[in-house]
Write a protein that holds these residues in place. Structure first.
Motif, short mmCIF file in Angstrom:
data_model
loop_
_atom_site.label_atom_id
_atom_site.label_comp_id
_atom_site.label_asym_id
_atom_site.label_seq_id
_atom_site.Cartn_x
_atom_site.Cartn_y
_atom_site.Cartn_z
N HIS A 197 -8.41 -8.21 -1.77
CA HIS A 197 -8.03 -6.82 -1.53
C HIS A 197 -6.54 -6.61 -1.81
N GLN B 208 -5.90 -6.89 -5.58
CA GLN B 208 -6.39 -5.74 -6.33
C GLN B 208 -5.56 -4.48 -6.06
N THR B 209 -5.10 -4.33 -4.81
CA THR B 209 -4.43 -3.09 -4.41
C THR B 209 -2.92 -3.14 -4.62
N TYR B 210 -2.30 -4.28 -4.29
CA TYR B 210 -0.84 -4.35 -4.27
C TYR B 210 -0.24 -5.34 -5.27
N GLN C 282 -15.58 -9.15 -7.84
CA GLN C 282 -14.25 -8.60 -7.57
C GLN C 282 -13.16 -9.50 -8.13
N THR D 190 4.07 -6.10 3.11
CA THR D 190 2.62 -6.14 3.03
C THR D 190 2.03 -6.38 4.41
N ARG E 80 -0.55 -2.22 5.86
CA ARG E 80 -0.92 -1.03 5.08
C ARG E 80 -2.36 -1.09 4.58
N PHE E 81 -2.95 -2.29 4.51
CA PHE E 81 -4.32 -2.38 4.02
C PHE E 81 -5.31 -2.66 5.14
N ASP F 171 -8.29 -0.18 5.89
CA ASP F 171 -9.37 -0.28 4.91
C ASP F 171 -10.26 -1.48 5.22
N GLU F 172 -9.62 -2.60 5.52
CA GLU F 172 -10.36 -3.82 5.81
C GLU F 172 -11.22 -3.66 7.06
#
Length: 503
Positions: A286, A289-291, A347, A462, A465-466, A469-470
């Protein structure tokens, strides 16, 4: 040579010369035309662990998964070559019990865990100092017995090749090294009688039994694991009689209301990786892919810094290789048709193919500072002086060392020719050099020394911020019942929250 040919050759050995001939046949089979024959004097040179003037092993430590350090003793290349060929012979001769899963070709931690699927109680014990608890005399004796049946003199030579000197205070012992190619199969040979007795004990109490190296597991649908009960008393008696010691810190009983694990794998209605393993892998993908690649790499490094090897810390690591390895392990455990594995693999392929250019670009620009020193500290460490050349044709080089050991210092972008001239004029290290440092650096592909100004600590953002979503993805996947079970598990084992704390 196939297994049967090696067995026949061992049975025909009459002398040390015959033994060396067999070693050479095995070596040529493995290396072909590249193989140089072993000489008898080479074998005898390394066969005596009591010779203090002969370097036989190099020692270093690696972090243990549960904390602390593990001592590794790696044979020097000439001895390692001998032991590789000897290991092929030992593996061809010795057939371990079907209940032995460690260090056996075609068997794995998955096979070990499968033996305990669906059991209500899982009882794990660990043998303390497994390799160094086996001394040369035990190795010698085992080699004189079936299936090897070596003569006393030849068993003495082989046992000498396979053991090392271990100093414990004022006493000296000669033991199996953890790090030699031959040690795993020899431990299985030594444990032959232990396995027979523990299997007999398991049948007596209606239990399942398996051993993976020093990790012993019993399981059952009924409870027989009382500390002062007949089973535990008999178990201790057998292990002590076989000259091993139980490690009390690693003894644990997993009951019906707990998650049961065997050699790191969950055993319920099937063998599976832990949820923590899957969660960590999902989180890495994740972030990547995102950051971006470097945020994911730094997140993994910070989460694993205490358990990383010295090589990983200094030389760096390829996150793509880490993720690929974790996926291969998941595939081995869950199978390639498992939907979780297939989704995570897709992924990974998507992010790896689509962002492959980003990996190389990031590795080229990213610099990790491993160790920072003053000029004086650097020169003391390297036992040399720094030389600065202002010749334009040499690109204003700063070097250290001489001859083949000569190296070049990389210069940060802030160092101009004028600054370099000031550094060259500072012979005491208290002028221009007092404003600059030298660091051992890593860019993910190689390591180097660089001259630079003082570092400004980088703040890693980091953090959380994710995580929303997780969390949402987790809730959708596992459902409320499993979530409550997992929360209970986290309360009992708060150290599993480390992954969240470090991201």
């Amino acid at each position: 040579m196939n297994r049967q040919e090696i067995q026949q050759a061992v049975a025909a050995i009459k002398s040390t010369e015959d033994f060396v001939l067999l070693l050479n046949k095995v070596k040529r089979e493995a290396l072909g035309g590249k193989a140089y024959d072993f000489k008898l004097k080479q074998i005898t040179y390394y066969c005596d662990p009591k010779r203090e003037n002969v370097e036989r092993y190099r020692h270093f430590t690696i972090p243990k998964k549960g904390g602390g350090e593990r001592q590794i003793s790696a044979p020097v290349p000439p001895l390692k070559s001998i032991l590789f060929s000897l290991n092929t012979i030992l593996q061809a001769i010795y057939e371990p019990s079907s209940h032995v899963m460690g260090f056996v070709q075609g068997r794995s931690v998955v096979d070990n865990a499968k033996m305990h699927i669906g059991q209500a109680y899982v009882y794990n014990i660990d043998l303390k100092d497994f390799f160094p608890s086996i001394d040369k005399s035990r190795v010698w004796k085992r080699l004189t017995l079936p299936p090897m049946n070596l003569s006393s003199d030849l068993a003495h030579l082989v046992a000498g090749l396979c053991t090392m000197r271990l100093e414990e205070g004022e006493s000296v012992r000669y033991v199996l090294p953890q790090g030699a190619p031959t040690s795993p199969v020899i431990t299985n040979m030594i444990c032959d009688n232990l396995d027979r007795q523990l299997l007999k004990l398991a049948k007596r109490f209606g239990l399942r039994y398996s051993r993976y190296a020093d990790d012993i597991t019993f399981s059952s649908m009924h409870y027989v694991y009382n500390e002062n009960g007949a089973f535990v008393k008999a178990l201790r008696r057998i292990i002590e009689k076989q000259r091993f010691t139980i490690n009390p810190r690693k003894t644990r009983l997993q009951q019906p209301n707990q998650r049961r694990e065997v050699t790191g794998l969950v055993v319920s209605d099937k063998v599976n990786v832990t949820r923590q393993y899957t969660r960590e892998l999902k989180t890495l993908l994740h972030i990547w892919q995102t950051y971006g690649y470097m945020d994911a790499r730094e997140s993994y490094r910070r989460a694993r810094i205490k358990s990383m090897t010295v090589f990983d810390k200094k030389e760096g690591f390829d996150l793509a290789a880490v993720v690929s390895g974790k996926l291969l392990y998941m595939k081995m455990v869950k199978g390639e048709d498992d939907p979780v594995y297939r989704r995570l693999y897709k992924q990974y392929r998507d992010v790896y193919v689509n962002k492959q250019g980003e990996i190389y670009e990031a590795q080229a620009t990213y610099i990790e500072y491993i160790q920072t020193m003053t000029k004086a500290e650097f020169e003391e460490k390297m036992q040399t002086r720094i030389s600065i050349n202002l010749d334009k044709s040499l690109n204003w080089a700063a070097t250290y060392g001489e001859g083949e050991s000569r190296g070049r210092l990389r210069l940060s972008s802030k160092i101009t020719k004028e600054v370099l001239a000031e550094l060259a004029a500072d012979t005491t290290g208290e002028g221009a050099w007092s404003k600059y440092y030298i660091s051992l650096c890593n860019n993910g592909a190689s390591q180097f020394y660089m001259v630079h100004r003082p570092l400004v600590p980088k703040q890693y953002t980091t953090a959380v911020r994710f995580l929303m979503d997780e969390l949402q993805a987790e809730l959708e996947e596992i459902g409320i019942d499993n979530l409550l079970e997992e929360l209970d598990d986290l309360k009992a084992n708060p150290e599993k929250l480390n992954v969240v704390k470090t991201l």
